[in-house]
Design a protein around this motif. Sequence first.
Motif, PDB file in Angstrom:
ATOM      1  N   GLY A 107      -7.037   5.226  12.417  1.00  0.00           N
ATOM      2  CA  GLY A 107      -6.530   5.539  11.088  1.00  0.00           C
ATOM      3  C   GLY A 107      -6.036   6.957  10.920  1.00  0.00           C
ATOM      4  N   GLN A 108      -5.851   7.719  12.006  1.00  0.00           N
ATOM      5  CA  GLN A 108      -5.426   9.115  11.899  1.00  0.00           C
ATOM      6  C   GLN A 108      -3.974   9.257  11.465  1.00  0.00           C
ATOM      7  OE1 GLN A 108      -7.508  11.859  12.307  1.00  0.00           O
ATOM      8  NE2 GLN A 108      -9.006  10.207  12.232  1.00  0.00           N
ATOM      9  N   THR A 109      -3.178   8.208  11.619  1.00  0.00           N
ATOM     10  CA  THR A 109      -1.774   8.247  11.186  1.00  0.00           C
ATOM     11  C   THR A 109      -1.478   7.121  10.199  1.00  0.00           C
ATOM     12  OG1 THR A 109      -1.058   6.871  13.053  1.00  0.00           O
ATOM     13  CG2 THR A 109      -1.040   9.257  13.374  1.00  0.00           C
ATOM     14  N   ARG A 110      -2.492   6.643   9.509  1.00  0.00           N
ATOM     15  CA  ARG A 110      -2.303   5.545   8.557  1.00  0.00           C
ATOM     16  C   ARG A 110      -1.819   6.110   7.236  1.00  0.00           C
ATOM     17  NH1 ARG A 110      -7.258   1.632   7.676  1.00  0.00           N
ATOM     18  NH2 ARG A 110      -8.144   3.586   6.891  1.00  0.00           N
ATOM     19  N   LEU A 111      -0.518   6.041   7.027  1.00  0.00           N
ATOM     20  CA  LEU A 111       0.096   6.499   5.789  1.00  0.00           C
ATOM     21  C   LEU A 111      -0.193   5.496   4.669  1.00  0.00           C
ATOM     22  CD1 LEU A 111       3.565   7.708   7.120  1.00  0.00           C
ATOM     23  CD2 LEU A 111       1.413   8.948   7.007  1.00  0.00           C
ATOM     24  N   PRO A 112      -0.002   5.885   3.398  1.00  0.00           N
ATOM     25  CA  PRO A 112      -0.300   4.964   2.292  1.00  0.00           C
ATOM     26  C   PRO A 112       0.419   3.621   2.387  1.00  0.00           C
ATOM     27  CG  PRO A 112      -0.028   7.182   1.447  1.00  0.00           C
ATOM     28  CD  PRO A 112       0.326   7.242   2.899  1.00  0.00           C
ATOM     29  N   MET A 113       1.684   3.607   2.829  1.00  0.00           N
ATOM     30  CA  MET A 113       2.387   2.349   2.925  1.00  0.00           C
ATOM     31  C   MET A 113       1.826   1.476   4.043  1.00  0.00           C
ATOM     32  SD  MET A 113       4.481   2.228   0.434  1.00  0.00           S
ATOM     33  CE  MET A 113       3.214   3.108  -0.481  1.00  0.00           C
ATOM     34  N   LEU A 114       1.336   2.092   5.123  1.00  0.00           N
ATOM     35  CA  LEU A 114       0.659   1.332   6.169  1.00  0.00           C
ATOM     36  C   LEU A 114      -0.648   0.744   5.655  1.00  0.00           C
ATOM     37  CD1 LEU A 114       1.237   3.584   9.304  1.00  0.00           C
ATOM     38  CD2 LEU A 114       2.059   1.270   8.975  1.00  0.00           C
ATOM     39  N   PHE A 115      -1.371   1.520   4.853  1.00  0.00           N
ATOM     40  CA  PHE A 115      -2.610   1.039   4.257  1.00  0.00           C
ATOM     41  C   PHE A 115      -2.335  -0.148   3.334  1.00  0.00           C
ATOM     42  CE2 PHE A 115      -5.860   1.358   0.843  1.00  0.00           C
ATOM     43  CZ  PHE A 115      -6.982   1.070   1.629  1.00  0.00           C
ATOM     44  N   ALA A 116      -1.273  -0.061   2.530  1.00  0.00           N
ATOM     45  CA  ALA A 116      -0.910  -1.178   1.655  1.00  0.00           C
ATOM     46  C   ALA A 116      -0.509  -2.406   2.460  1.00  0.00           C
ATOM     47  CB  ALA A 116       0.232  -0.752   0.730  1.00  0.00           C
ATOM     48  N   TYR A 117       0.198  -2.193   3.554  1.00  0.00           N
ATOM     49  CA  TYR A 117       0.600  -3.316   4.416  1.00  0.00           C
ATOM     50  C   TYR A 117      -0.623  -4.016   5.001  1.00  0.00           C
ATOM     51  CZ  TYR A 117       2.334  -5.699   8.574  1.00  0.00           C
ATOM     52  OH  TYR A 117       2.602  -6.633   9.537  1.00  0.00           O
ATOM     53  N   GLU A 118      -1.586  -3.243   5.466  1.00  0.00           N
ATOM     54  CA  GLU A 118      -2.790  -3.842   6.028  1.00  0.00           C
ATOM     55  C   GLU A 118      -3.565  -4.629   4.979  1.00  0.00           C
ATOM     56  OE1 GLU A 118      -5.010  -0.707   7.755  1.00  0.00           O
ATOM     57  OE2 GLU A 118      -3.723  -0.516   9.521  1.00  0.00           O
ATOM     58  N   GLU A 119      -3.693  -4.069   3.778  1.00  0.00           N
ATOM     59  CA  GLU A 119      -4.431  -4.761   2.732  1.00  0.00           C
ATOM     60  C   GLU A 119      -3.745  -6.063   2.326  1.00  0.00           C
ATOM     61  OE1 GLU A 119      -7.378  -4.030   1.363  1.00  0.00           O
ATOM     62  OE2 GLU A 119      -7.584  -2.373   2.788  1.00  0.00           O
ATOM     63  N   ALA A 120      -2.413  -6.066   2.337  1.00  0.00           N
ATOM     64  CA  ALA A 120      -1.676  -7.241   1.881  1.00  0.00           C
ATOM     65  C   ALA A 120      -1.565  -8.315   2.950  1.00  0.00           C
ATOM     66  CB  ALA A 120      -0.288  -6.826   1.403  1.00  0.00           C
ATOM     67  N   PHE A 121      -1.310  -7.937   4.203  1.00  0.00           N
ATOM     68  CA  PHE A 121      -0.972  -8.921   5.226  1.00  0.00           C
ATOM     69  C   PHE A 121      -2.047  -9.101   6.301  1.00  0.00           C
ATOM     70  CE2 PHE A 121       3.075  -7.396   3.513  1.00  0.00           C
ATOM     71  CZ  PHE A 121       3.637  -8.597   3.124  1.00  0.00           C
ATOM     72  N   ARG A 122      -2.931  -8.127   6.440  1.00  0.00           N
ATOM     73  CA  ARG A 122      -4.031  -8.316   7.387  1.00  0.00           C
ATOM     74  C   ARG A 122      -5.272  -8.845   6.686  1.00  0.00           C
ATOM     75  NH1 ARG A 122      -5.566  -3.500  11.406  1.00  0.00           N
ATOM     76  NH2 ARG A 122      -3.475  -4.085  12.136  1.00  0.00           N
ATOM     77  N   TYR A 123      -5.622  -8.247   5.555  1.00  0.00           N
ATOM     78  CA  TYR A 123      -6.808  -8.675   4.811  1.00  0.00           C
ATOM     79  C   TYR A 123      -6.464  -9.578   3.623  1.00  0.00           C
ATOM     80  CZ  TYR A 123      -8.521  -4.718   7.500  1.00  0.00           C
ATOM     81  OH  TYR A 123      -8.818  -3.851   8.521  1.00  0.00           O
ATOM     82  N   ARG A 124      -5.170  -9.740   3.321  1.00  0.00           N
ATOM     83  CA  ARG A 124      -4.667 -10.699   2.329  1.00  0.00           C
ATOM     84  C   ARG A 124      -5.068 -10.373   0.890  1.00  0.00           C
ATOM     85  NH1 ARG A 124      -2.390 -14.920   4.975  1.00  0.00           N
ATOM     86  NH2 ARG A 124      -2.936 -15.176   7.179  1.00  0.00           N
ATOM     87  N   PHE A 125      -5.317  -9.103   0.581  1.00  0.00           N
ATOM     88  CA  PHE A 125      -5.595  -8.696  -0.794  1.00  0.00           C
ATOM     89  C   PHE A 125      -4.276  -8.266  -1.453  1.00  0.00           C
ATOM     90  CE2 PHE A 125      -9.785  -7.742   1.236  1.00  0.00           C
ATOM     91  CZ  PHE A 125     -10.511  -8.708   0.561  1.00  0.00           C
ATOM     92  N   ALA A 126      -3.508  -9.233  -1.921  1.00  0.00           N
ATOM     93  CA  ALA A 126      -2.182  -8.934  -2.466  1.00  0.00           C
ATOM     94  C   ALA A 126      -2.267  -8.128  -3.757  1.00  0.00           C
ATOM     95  CB  ALA A 126      -1.412 -10.229  -2.700  1.00  0.00           C
TER      96      ALA A 126
END
Length: 307
Positions: A258-277
């Motif tokens: 997570g050292q280069t996890r920008l906010p948009m990457l974090f949003a992508y993970e929450e939406a498409f990896r963990y499915r919290f749309a």
Amino acid sequence: MTAIATRPSPPSPRRGTRRRRRAGARRTREMWLLMLPALVPVALFSVGPLLYGIGLAFTDARNTRNHETSFVGLQNLTDLLSDGDFWSSFRIGMIWAFSVTVLQFAAALGLALLLNQDLRFRGVARVLAVVPWAMPPVVIGLMWRLVYHPDAGILNSVLGTHVNWLADFSLALPAIIVVGVWTGMPQTTVVLLAGLQGVPKELYEAVEVDGASRWRRFWHITLPQLRPVIVAITSLDFVWNINQFGLVYVLTQGGPGGQTRLPMLFAYEEAFRYRFAGYASMLGVAMAIVVLAVLGLYLWRQMRETR
């Protein structure tokens, strides 16, 4: 009998006003009719998804088949503000955005000053300077992954080292900042070069008569003349950088750890990896508020300078 010539009565003021109103209404209808082909795609693919995403931010929507979406109010915002992972990605995003914006401006200003000189092959140099601008972020990411490759990368070959730049906890973020600067420098250079060419030459000729040095000419003439351009391009660069996704995703996918996890990457993970749309939508709304705050500050400064 003698004919009496009668002068035609002047047009009624009310009649003239009505004609102007009808003409204005007709021009308005024609304007909207001509704008309709451009407005429909914007409404369908920009405004519509934006409003839908804002609506999702206040629900517990999940990217699953059997989940029933319900309204949760500000619960997602409360969870977001208490989420340590969000604040970590926000901090990394701010470091990334400010660093890339400042460094690419400094590099672009130097390159613009160089390209503004009367040099040989100046046209070729200007074309080469904007080459990164024409390359898709995915291609740039793949190219720089090869540059940073620990075994076959050109950077390790030149330095005589064996460093995994994109997997090192302390080097990954500086490494992608370098890529961000290289990627965003061309458009900043073009804008600054256009601003430099708009500076009146008479100003330089006047201070040269007074014996001003090159540094004084730059500090007292070039920078003040470029101030509106600098404020505009740095504000836009910051907005583009804080919303960066594709380039960093191809380079590191937010790693290592997570050292280069920008906010948009974090949003992508929450939406498409963990499915919290719904939660990811609230994160997008929060970042949009940050962007609007930056743009508001820019517009306020512009209005203040105009006054």
